[in-house]
Design an enzyme around this catalytic site. Structure first.
Site, PDB file in Angstrom:
ATOM      1  N   HIS A  82      -6.100  -0.007   4.008  1.00  0.00           N
ATOM      2  CA  HIS A  82      -6.341  -0.356   2.614  1.00  0.00           C
ATOM      3  C   HIS A  82      -6.754   0.869   1.814  1.00  0.00           C
ATOM      4  CE1 HIS A  82      -6.724  -4.326   4.617  1.00  0.00           C
ATOM      5  NE2 HIS A  82      -5.932  -4.631   3.611  1.00  0.00           N
ATOM      6  N   HIS A 125       0.830  -1.207   0.000  1.00  0.00           N
ATOM      7  CA  HIS A 125       0.000   0.000   0.000  1.00  0.00           C
ATOM      8  C   HIS A 125       0.870   1.265   0.000  1.00  0.00           C
ATOM      9  CE1 HIS A 125      -2.632  -3.133   1.855  1.00  0.00           C
ATOM     10  NE2 HIS A 125      -3.419  -2.686   0.902  1.00  0.00           N
TER      11      HIS A 125
HETATM   12  C1  FAD Z   1      -0.902  -7.767  -3.303  1.00  0.00           C
HETATM   13  C2  FAD Z   1      -1.775  -6.560  -3.048  1.00  0.00           C
HETATM   14  C3  FAD Z   1      -2.902  -6.686  -2.289  1.00  0.00           C
HETATM   15  C4  FAD Z   1      -3.723  -5.573  -2.062  1.00  0.00           C
HETATM   16  N1  FAD Z   1      -4.863  -5.724  -1.336  1.00  0.00           N
HETATM   17  C5  FAD Z   1      -5.696  -4.706  -1.151  1.00  0.00           C
HETATM   18  C6  FAD Z   1      -6.937  -4.858  -0.471  1.00  0.00           C
HETATM   19  O1  FAD Z   1      -7.302  -5.947  -0.028  1.00  0.00           O
HETATM   20  N2  FAD Z   1      -7.733  -3.758  -0.299  1.00  0.00           N
HETATM   21  C7  FAD Z   1      -7.372  -2.529  -0.747  1.00  0.00           C
HETATM   22  O2  FAD Z   1      -8.127  -1.558  -0.571  1.00  0.00           O
HETATM   23  N3  FAD Z   1      -6.191  -2.341  -1.408  1.00  0.00           N
HETATM   24  C8  FAD Z   1      -5.364  -3.399  -1.619  1.00  0.00           C
HETATM   25  N4  FAD Z   1      -4.173  -3.233  -2.286  1.00  0.00           N
HETATM   26  C9  FAD Z   1      -3.776  -1.882  -2.663  1.00  0.00           C
HETATM   27  C10 FAD Z   1      -4.445  -1.399  -3.930  1.00  0.00           C
HETATM   28  O3  FAD Z   1      -4.552  -2.454  -4.852  1.00  0.00           O
HETATM   29  C11 FAD Z   1      -3.594  -0.281  -4.510  1.00  0.00           C
HETATM   30  O4  FAD Z   1      -3.315   0.670  -3.484  1.00  0.00           O
HETATM   31  C12 FAD Z   1      -4.307   0.418  -5.630  1.00  0.00           C
HETATM   32  O5  FAD Z   1      -4.622  -0.478  -6.658  1.00  0.00           O
HETATM   33  C13 FAD Z   1      -3.449   1.537  -6.194  1.00  0.00           C
HETATM   34  O6  FAD Z   1      -4.188   2.151  -7.217  1.00  0.00           O
HETATM   35  P1  FAD Z   1      -3.476   3.083  -8.262  1.00  0.00           P
HETATM   36  O7  FAD Z   1      -4.550   3.506  -9.193  1.00  0.00           O
HETATM   37  O8  FAD Z   1      -2.692   4.122  -7.532  1.00  0.00           O
HETATM   38  O9  FAD Z   1      -2.394   2.165  -8.983  1.00  0.00           O
HETATM   39  P2  FAD Z   1      -2.598   0.797  -9.787  1.00  0.00           P
HETATM   40  O10 FAD Z   1      -3.848   0.061  -9.361  1.00  0.00           O
HETATM   41  O11 FAD Z   1      -1.284   0.083  -9.675  1.00  0.00           O
HETATM   42  O12 FAD Z   1      -2.854   1.279 -11.276  1.00  0.00           O
HETATM   43  C14 FAD Z   1      -1.789   1.759 -12.073  1.00  0.00           C
HETATM   44  C15 FAD Z   1      -2.151   1.426 -13.504  1.00  0.00           C
HETATM   45  O13 FAD Z   1      -1.277   2.137 -14.375  1.00  0.00           O
HETATM   46  C16 FAD Z   1      -0.861   1.259 -15.385  1.00  0.00           C
HETATM   47  N5  FAD Z   1       0.411   1.787 -15.882  1.00  0.00           N
HETATM   48  C17 FAD Z   1       1.618   1.813 -15.264  1.00  0.00           C
HETATM   49  N6  FAD Z   1       2.540   2.396 -16.032  1.00  0.00           N
HETATM   50  C18 FAD Z   1       1.906   2.762 -17.155  1.00  0.00           C
HETATM   51  C19 FAD Z   1       2.323   3.416 -18.341  1.00  0.00           C
HETATM   52  N7  FAD Z   1       3.576   3.831 -18.518  1.00  0.00           N
HETATM   53  N8  FAD Z   1       1.410   3.639 -19.300  1.00  0.00           N
HETATM   54  C20 FAD Z   1       0.111   3.261 -19.127  1.00  0.00           C
HETATM   55  N9  FAD Z   1      -0.326   2.626 -18.030  1.00  0.00           N
HETATM   56  C21 FAD Z   1       0.547   2.383 -17.068  1.00  0.00           C
HETATM   57  C22 FAD Z   1      -0.745  -0.083 -14.708  1.00  0.00           C
HETATM   58  O14 FAD Z   1      -0.793  -1.131 -15.674  1.00  0.00           O
HETATM   59  C23 FAD Z   1      -1.989  -0.058 -13.824  1.00  0.00           C
HETATM   60  O15 FAD Z   1      -3.145  -0.519 -14.482  1.00  0.00           O
HETATM   61  C24 FAD Z   1      -3.352  -4.318  -2.557  1.00  0.00           C
HETATM   62  C25 FAD Z   1      -2.191  -4.200  -3.347  1.00  0.00           C
HETATM   63  C26 FAD Z   1      -1.421  -5.304  -3.593  1.00  0.00           C
HETATM   64  C27 FAD Z   1      -0.190  -5.159  -4.470  1.00  0.00           C
END
Ligand code: FAD
Length: 121
Positions: free
Chosen positions: A101, A58
């Site tokens: 989370h 996270h």
């Molecule tokens: C193992 C694990 C378990 C988790 N469990 C939970 C849970 O139970 N509950 C909870 O609330 N949270 C959980 N989390 C946390 C949550 O999943 C993340 O905090 C959240 O998904 C982050 O969202 P984000 O949009 O910041 O990034 P991300 O969800 O990582 O989205 C980033 C996106 O950008 C894309 N991307 C990256 N670089 C590029 C590029 N150059 N060009 C185009 N696209 C790109 C990636 O492919 C991805 O789709 C967990 C995380 C992990 C790793």
């Protein structure tokens, strides 16, 4: 600030678990008891936090929404400082952790910014 919060939280957790009625419901503290005694200094707690803690999937805060002179990267509309109209809308903008989370908070952030974009803000 992160370190101060971690240290205060760890101390509080120990105090809570050492106080009735919880103290009567647990076995002896296993960790960090042998490394961090009750009278431990902030430095001793800090050493334990650095050795032990990780963001548990996270991570946040690398593009924090904050005043630029405080190290912020985006403003209150999540627009990147120094760019004309680039927004960052992901977990990196959260300056502090609001719960363990992140997903529900991120849905909230995304909805709010979508409304701002639709309103031309
Ligand atoms: C193992 C694990 C378990 C988790 N469990 C939970 C849970 O139970 N509950 C909870 O609330 N949270 C959980 N989390 C946390 C949550 O999943 C993340 O905090 C959240 O998904 C982050 O969202 P984000 O949009 O910041 O990034 P991300 O969800 O990582 O989205 C980033 C996106 O950008 C894309 N991307 C990256 N670089 C590029 C590029 N150059 N060009 C185009 N696209 C790109 C990636 O492919 C991805 O789709 C967990 C995380 C992990 C790793």
């Amino acid at each position: 600030m992160d370190m101060k919060v971690q240290i205060a939280g760890a101390r509080l957790a120990r105090q809570v678990m050492s106080t009735p009625p919880l103290s009567g419901l647990r076995n002896a503290e296993t960790t960090p008891r042998c490394l961090v005694p009750d009278n431990a200094s902030d430095e001793e707690w800090k050493t334990w936090v650095f050795r032990t803690f990780n963001p548990v999937s996270h991570p946040i805060g690398t593009c924090a929404m904050m005043r630029q002179d405080m190290g912020g990267v985006v403003d209150g509309k999540l627009k990147l400082y120094g760019a004309k109209n680039v927004r960052i809308v992901d977990a990196s903008v959260m300056p502090t952790q609001v719960s363990a989370h992140l997903s529900s908070t991120l849905y909230g952030i995304a909805e709010k910014v979508a409304d701002m974009i639709k309103a031309g803000l």
